[in-house]
Scaffold this active site. Structure first.
Site, PDB file in Angstrom:
ATOM      1  N   TYR A 105       0.882  -1.176   0.000  1.00 49.67           N
ATOM      2  CA  TYR A 105       0.000   0.000   0.000  1.00 49.67           C
ATOM      3  C   TYR A 105       0.911   1.215   0.000  1.00 49.67           C
ATOM      4  CZ  TYR A 105      -4.074   2.682   1.755  1.00 49.67           C
ATOM      5  OH  TYR A 105      -5.093   3.584   1.923  1.00 49.67           O
ATOM      6  N   ARG A 158      -5.972  10.642 -10.624  1.00 55.31           N
ATOM      7  CA  ARG A 158      -5.248  11.332  -9.526  1.00 55.31           C
ATOM      8  C   ARG A 158      -4.807  10.244  -8.554  1.00 55.31           C
ATOM      9  NH1 ARG A 158      -5.249  10.580  -4.611  1.00 55.31           N
ATOM     10  NH2 ARG A 158      -7.165  11.454  -3.790  1.00 55.31           N
ATOM     11  N   LYS A 176      -5.861  -1.410  -2.123  1.00 52.52           N
ATOM     12  CA  LYS A 176      -6.972  -1.111  -1.203  1.00 52.52           C
ATOM     13  C   LYS A 176      -7.731  -2.394  -0.879  1.00 52.52           C
ATOM     14  CE  LYS A 176      -6.978   3.522  -1.105  1.00 52.52           C
ATOM     15  NZ  LYS A 176      -7.112   4.445   0.005  1.00 52.52           N
ATOM     16  N   GLU A 247     -12.273   5.553  -6.077  1.00 51.55           N
ATOM     17  CA  GLU A 247     -10.950   5.883  -5.540  1.00 51.55           C
ATOM     18  C   GLU A 247     -10.114   6.655  -6.559  1.00 51.55           C
ATOM     19  OE1 GLU A 247     -10.029   4.740  -2.319  1.00 51.55           O
ATOM     20  OE2 GLU A 247      -8.429   6.199  -2.595  1.00 51.55           O
ATOM     21  N   ASP A 248      -9.478   7.698  -6.087  1.00 50.86           N
ATOM     22  CA  ASP A 248      -8.474   8.432  -6.846  1.00 50.86           C
ATOM     23  C   ASP A 248      -8.932   8.882  -8.237  1.00 50.86           C
ATOM     24  OD1 ASP A 248      -7.047   8.083  -4.558  1.00 50.86           O
ATOM     25  OD2 ASP A 248      -5.330   7.068  -5.467  1.00 50.86           O
ATOM     26  N   ASP A 268     -13.904   7.047  -1.240  1.00 48.31           N
ATOM     27  CA  ASP A 268     -12.944   6.914  -0.145  1.00 48.31           C
ATOM     28  C   ASP A 268     -12.144   8.195   0.090  1.00 48.31           C
ATOM     29  OD1 ASP A 268     -11.489   5.458   1.767  1.00 48.31           O
ATOM     30  OD2 ASP A 268      -9.909   5.079   0.312  1.00 48.31           O
ATOM     31  N   ASP A 269     -11.827   8.917  -0.983  1.00 49.39           N
ATOM     32  CA  ASP A 269     -10.990  10.116  -0.815  1.00 49.39           C
ATOM     33  C   ASP A 269     -11.753  11.253  -0.153  1.00 49.39           C
ATOM     34  OD1 ASP A 269      -8.511   9.205  -2.151  1.00 49.39           O
ATOM     35  OD2 ASP A 269      -9.896   8.933  -3.809  1.00 49.39           O
ATOM     36  N   ASN A 412      -0.039  11.779   0.220  1.00 48.58           N
ATOM     37  CA  ASN A 412       0.660  10.524  -0.055  1.00 48.58           C
ATOM     38  C   ASN A 412       1.302  10.578  -1.439  1.00 48.58           C
ATOM     39  OD1 ASN A 412      -0.225   9.192   2.353  1.00 48.58           O
ATOM     40  ND2 ASN A 412      -2.235   8.954   1.408  1.00 48.58           N
TER      41      ASN A 412
HETATM   42  N1  LIG Z   1      -4.245  10.414   4.282  1.00 44.03           N
HETATM   43  C1  LIG Z   1      -5.214   9.948   3.576  1.00 44.03           C
HETATM   44  O1  LIG Z   1      -5.905   8.999   3.946  1.00 44.03           O
HETATM   45  C2  LIG Z   1      -5.517  10.592   2.257  1.00 44.03           C
HETATM   46  C3  LIG Z   1      -6.759  10.370   1.674  1.00 44.03           C
HETATM   47  C4  LIG Z   1      -7.055  10.985   0.452  1.00 44.03           C
HETATM   48  C5  LIG Z   1      -6.104  11.782  -0.169  1.00 44.03           C
HETATM   49  N2  LIG Z   1      -4.888  11.955   0.418  1.00 44.03           N
HETATM   50  C6  LIG Z   1      -3.862  12.741  -0.228  1.00 44.03           C
HETATM   51  O2  LIG Z   1      -4.258  14.090  -0.318  1.00 44.03           O
HETATM   52  C7  LIG Z   1      -3.706  14.674  -1.470  1.00 44.03           C
HETATM   53  C8  LIG Z   1      -4.806  15.427  -2.201  1.00 44.03           C
HETATM   54  O3  LIG Z   1      -5.793  14.536  -2.641  1.00 44.03           O
HETATM   55  P1  LIG Z   1      -7.132  15.115  -3.286  1.00 44.03           P
HETATM   56  O4  LIG Z   1      -7.973  13.972  -3.672  1.00 44.03           O
HETATM   57  O5  LIG Z   1      -7.735  16.144  -2.433  1.00 44.03           O
HETATM   58  O6  LIG Z   1      -6.532  15.794  -4.603  1.00 44.03           O
HETATM   59  P2  LIG Z   1      -7.140  16.990  -5.398  1.00 44.03           P
HETATM   60  O7  LIG Z   1      -6.393  17.045  -6.660  1.00 44.03           O
HETATM   61  O8  LIG Z   1      -8.621  16.880  -5.428  1.00 44.03           O
HETATM   62  O9  LIG Z   1      -6.786  18.281  -4.502  1.00 44.03           O
HETATM   63  C9  LIG Z   1      -5.512  18.820  -4.368  1.00 44.03           C
HETATM   64  C10 LIG Z   1      -5.656  20.236  -3.823  1.00 44.03           C
HETATM   65  O10 LIG Z   1      -4.365  20.758  -3.551  1.00 44.03           O
HETATM   66  C11 LIG Z   1      -4.273  22.055  -4.101  1.00 44.03           C
HETATM   67  N3  LIG Z   1      -2.902  22.340  -4.461  1.00 44.03           N
HETATM   68  C12 LIG Z   1      -2.135  21.718  -5.369  1.00 44.03           C
HETATM   69  N4  LIG Z   1      -0.927  22.299  -5.441  1.00 44.03           N
HETATM   70  C13 LIG Z   1      -0.940  23.303  -4.554  1.00 44.03           C
HETATM   71  C14 LIG Z   1       0.008  24.295  -4.175  1.00 44.03           C
HETATM   72  N5  LIG Z   1       1.213  24.336  -4.726  1.00 44.03           N
HETATM   73  N6  LIG Z   1      -0.350  25.173  -3.224  1.00 44.03           N
HETATM   74  C15 LIG Z   1      -1.561  25.136  -2.668  1.00 44.03           C
HETATM   75  N7  LIG Z   1      -2.496  24.235  -2.986  1.00 44.03           N
HETATM   76  C16 LIG Z   1      -2.179  23.339  -3.925  1.00 44.03           C
HETATM   77  C17 LIG Z   1      -5.168  22.029  -5.318  1.00 44.03           C
HETATM   78  O11 LIG Z   1      -5.567  23.335  -5.681  1.00 44.03           O
HETATM   79  C18 LIG Z   1      -6.322  21.204  -4.795  1.00 44.03           C
HETATM   80  O12 LIG Z   1      -7.224  22.022  -4.105  1.00 44.03           O
HETATM   81  C19 LIG Z   1      -3.056  13.560  -2.267  1.00 44.03           C
HETATM   82  O13 LIG Z   1      -1.665  13.587  -2.058  1.00 44.03           O
HETATM   83  C20 LIG Z   1      -3.607  12.295  -1.659  1.00 44.03           C
HETATM   84  O14 LIG Z   1      -2.669  11.251  -1.680  1.00 44.03           O
HETATM   85  C21 LIG Z   1      -4.580  11.382   1.615  1.00 44.03           C
HETATM   86  O1  LIG Z   2      -4.317   5.541  -0.821  1.00 42.66           O
HETATM   87  C1  LIG Z   2      -4.009   6.046   0.257  1.00 42.66           C
HETATM   88  O2  LIG Z   2      -3.015   5.682   0.904  1.00 42.66           O
HETATM   89  C2  LIG Z   2      -4.868   7.103   0.887  1.00 42.66           C
HETATM   90  C3  LIG Z   2      -5.689   7.895  -0.022  1.00 42.66           C
HETATM   91  O3  LIG Z   2      -6.772   7.233  -0.537  1.00 42.66           O
HETATM   92  C4  LIG Z   2      -4.949   8.660  -1.065  1.00 42.66           C
HETATM   93  O4  LIG Z   2      -5.492   8.845  -2.139  1.00 42.66           O
HETATM   94  O5  LIG Z   2      -3.835   9.107  -0.785  1.00 42.66           O
HETATM   95 MG   LIG Z   3      -7.160   7.666  -2.539  1.00 41.99          MG
END
Ligand SMILES: NC(=O)c1ccc[n+]([C@@H]2O[C@H](COP(=O)([O-])OP(=O)(O)OC[C@H]3O[C@@H](n4cnc5c(N)ncnc54)[C@H](O)[C@@H]3O)[C@@H](O)[C@H]2O)c1
Ligand SMILES: O=C(O)C[C@H](O)C(=O)O
Ligand SMILES: [Mg+2]
Length: 617
Positions: A105, A158, A176, A247-248, A268-269, A412
């Site tokens: 993962y 994404r 996942k 997802e993603d 999930d996101d 991530n």
């Molecule tokens: N920890 C978790 O369980 C978990 C879950 C889901 C997503 N994530 C992570 O969160 C991140 C975002 O995912 P998402 O689905 O929201 O993506 P997304 O593309 O929908 O959103 C990204 C956001 O970041 C902003 N952004 C990008 N570059 C930027 C910069 N330089 N300055 C300011 N803002 C900026 C964009 O404008 C957008 O609003 C990914 O890295 C993903 O891996 C983590």
């Molecule tokens: O996949 C993960 O580890 C968490 C989350 O769904 C992500 O998109 O980063």
């Molecule tokens: Mg995800």
């Protein structure tokens, strides 16, 4: 003289083991199978003779894994193990969650996706292309497993914080769903990893000769909607109770809105992440000693995850007694253009409008530093995909403004984390309440008062809730996944910490307990489904919590008992058949053969010996 022959008319789908994987994994060749099981399965003679203990298998696997030099080599080794011996793979993973989860993962799955077409070795999961539209049901009919209960779907647009990876994103649904099995005991053969080949905006991939997806540009949102409509109906036509996890996707909001009331689905996101961070924030807010109304949260990233998380925390603040407007006003979302305000001058995407600030008196703040200095937040969240952007200066400021700054760099994989754990501890003098999306090691630090101690990072990753949301939806046979089911998953997570975990300062349960935590999350999800009356398995309503947890447990796949289950089944069969040794020696008295035939027919038993015995009678 007729003799038992393991190769004799080897049945294709005759045994319980043949269908136990979402790949074509063949656990029939498990070297732990005793010889009578091998005879039953007709694999006798096809594996080395000695029936091994799991301990021996584990020693060999871990030694082999240790010989692999790179993370990708380890990822491939584990993928092959899952394919060749699915139960052994899950025995290893459930026993070594802390060590192996990062390999199957995040973070390693991120690198595997970036190089998917280069490192591809074997079929896993299902791919559906834009060219297949109109025929999706026919393609889905090719999936060999008859009883799919859950699917995880991505279009690869994404993948983690790594951008559009097209069909190379397949690593994500596979990873996942492996966690659905490892953490919540959903049977491997009941899971379907699904990747949509709808084109990619990634030009480098389109020009890569090894890329295994179509070379088209990403289809339009209208075309995607048409495709998704057909897909959703084709999936539920083949598997009526299926739970569908998105997802993603780069822009997942339209699909969630379109399908959430008609299908058993969730994103999930947006929702899983919202719930898991809710769980950590409930604990962090409690630990901070400040009431909800005194918190100010800056979010870097206003995408699916940022907005999903902020909305769940708004809900928490409301439940703690604030009005919706009061709760919402605690949030400052920042995207590429700076603080999201109503009068910024650009057209805000629909999902950002709810959090657009109206109290900025015409002023705009363009950078994270500016916003942070303006707001002086108590909570700093990173969901931006931008690694290292929580600089030492920002972290030091957070520590100046707060006794216990809440700092969650959640992007991530690890390379995209807004800061690492060590920096967060160092620049906040060991006072931060921390969780990251990908795992970081513990660190030992001496603070300004000269105290040296070990600090434990939290992993705020949706892996703590999606397995329970999925299992709860499956077991309760929910017609929808409601907001209360999502909220319940996060809230129950926050309450799952043991005294020892609290003592260590953890915000999330130790990863090694994730299976038992998933049972509690599942129970709460089922209860929420019952409250919302979306459950179809209504007999669960009358169970006490303890009975319900036992029942959930009894329904979970346990890779450790899987072989014993089969041994029990075959043992029962053999004792029904009486003493088989004369048969095995090749000179059965007619009386024995006839009585065996009678037992087989009476009990409608099906086993590898059946044809042979019947042919002798
Ligand atoms: N920890 C978790 O369980 C978990 C879950 C889901 C997503 N994530 C992570 O969160 C991140 C975002 O995912 P998402 O689905 O929201 O993506 P997304 O593309 O929908 O959103 C990204 C956001 O970041 C902003 N952004 C990008 N570059 C930027 C910069 N330089 N300055 C300011 N803002 C900026 C964009 O404008 C957008 O609003 C990914 O890295 C993903 O891996 C983590
Ligand atoms: O996949 C993960 O580890 C968490 C989350 O769904 C992500 O998109 O980063
Ligand atoms: Mg995800």
């Amino acid at each position: 003289m007729a003799r038992f022959s393991p190769q004799q008319s080897r049945p294709v789908h005759a045994t319980p083991f043949m269908n136990h994987s979402n790949t074509s994994s063949d656990a029939n060749y498990d070297t732990a199978n005793p010889s009578y099981i091998r005879k039953y399965l007709r694999t006798y003679g096809l594996t080395p003779p000695r029936a091994e203990s799991y301990e021996t298998q584990k020693t060999r696997c871990l030694a082999q894994l240790g010989l692999k030099n790179t993370s990708i080599d380890k990822f491939q080794y584990l993928s092959t193990l899952r394919k060749n011996n699915v139960h052994l793979f899950y025995r290893l993973v459930t026993d070594h969650l802390r060590e192996l989860t990062p390999l199957i993962y995040t973070p390693v799955v991120g690198e595997a996706c970036q190089r998917w077409s280069e490192i591809y070795q074997q079929p896993e999961g299902m791919y559906l292309s834009w060219e297949d539209r109109g025929n999706l049901a026919a393609v889905i009919a090719n999936w060999p497993q008859p009883n799919v209960e859950i699917t995880c779907i991505t279009d690869g647009s994404r993948i983690l914080g790594l951008g559009d990876l097209g069909i190379n994103g397949m690593g994500i649904p596979i990873g996942k769903l492996a966690l659905y099995t490892a953490c919540a005991g959903i049977r491997p053969e009941a899971t379907l990893p699904l990747t949509l080949d709808l084109g990619t905006g990634n030009k480098t991939l389109r020009e890569d000769p090894l890329y295994m997806g179509s070379r088209r540009e990403k289809i339009s949102p209208e075309e995607e909607r048409e495709f998704m409509d057909e897909l959703m109906s084709a999936l539920t036509e083949r598997w009526p109770g299926i739970v569908i996890q998105f997802e993603d996707f780069k822009n997942p909001f339209p699909a969630l809105e379109r399908y959430r009331d008609t299908y058993t689905c969730f994103n999930d996101d947006i929702q899983g992440t919202g719930a898991v961070i809710l769980g950590g924030v409930i604990n962090a807010v409690k630990r901070s000693g400040l009431p909800c109304k005194d918190h100010r949260a800056v979010f870097l990233g206003a995408g699916s995850a940022g907005v999903g998380v902020a909305k769940q925390i708004v809900e928490f603040f409301i439940r703690e007694g604030m009005t919706e407007d009061e709760a919402r006003s605690c949030f400052y979302l920042v995207d590429t253009k700076g603080l999201v305000t109503a009068d910024r001058g650009d057209k805000l995407a629909d999902h950002k409008v709810y959090f657009a600030r109206q109290d900025n008196a015409g002023q705009q703040w363009k950078t994270l530093e500016e916003v942070v200095n303006h707001v002086k937040p108590t909570i700093l969240m990173g969901l931006s995909t931008i690694g290292g952007v929580f600089t030492p200066e920002i972290l030091r400021n957070m520590a100046d403004w707060n006794t216990t700054p809440i700092i969650f760099p959640l992007s991530n994989p690890s390379s995209k984390s807004e800061c690492d754990f060590e920096s967060a501890v160092k620049y906040t003098d060991g006072r931060c309440l921390f969780a990251s999306g990908s795992p970081f090691p513990n660190c030992t630090f001496t603070n300004s008062a000269g105290e040296t101690k070990t600090y434990y990072p939290g992993q705020g990753n949706n892996m703590y809730v999606f397995p329970g949301i999925g299992l709860g939806s499956i077991l309760s046979k929910s017609v929808r996944v409601t907001d209360s089911m999502i909220y319940a998953s996060g809230e129950s997570l926050s309450a799952a910490l043991t005294a020892e975990e609290l003592e260590r300062g953890l915000l999330y349960p130790d990863i090694t307990r994730i299976r038992e935590v998933s049972i509690v999350v599942t129970r709460k999800v089922i209860r929420a489904a019952q409250n919302d009356k979306v459950d179809r398995e209504t007999h669960l309503r009358n169970m006490s919590d303890a009975d319900l947890e036992n029942w959930i447990k009894s329904r979970m796949y346990d890779p450790h008992t899987e072989v014993r289950e089969l041994e029990r089944e075959v043992g029962h069969l053999l004792s029904s058949l009486g003493n088989l040794s004369p048969l095995m020696n090749g000179s059965p008295p007619t009386r024995t053969v006839l009585s065996c035939k009678k037992v087989i027919l009476d009990h409608d038993l099906s086993c590898g010996l059946q044809d042979w015995i019947l042919s002798m009678a």
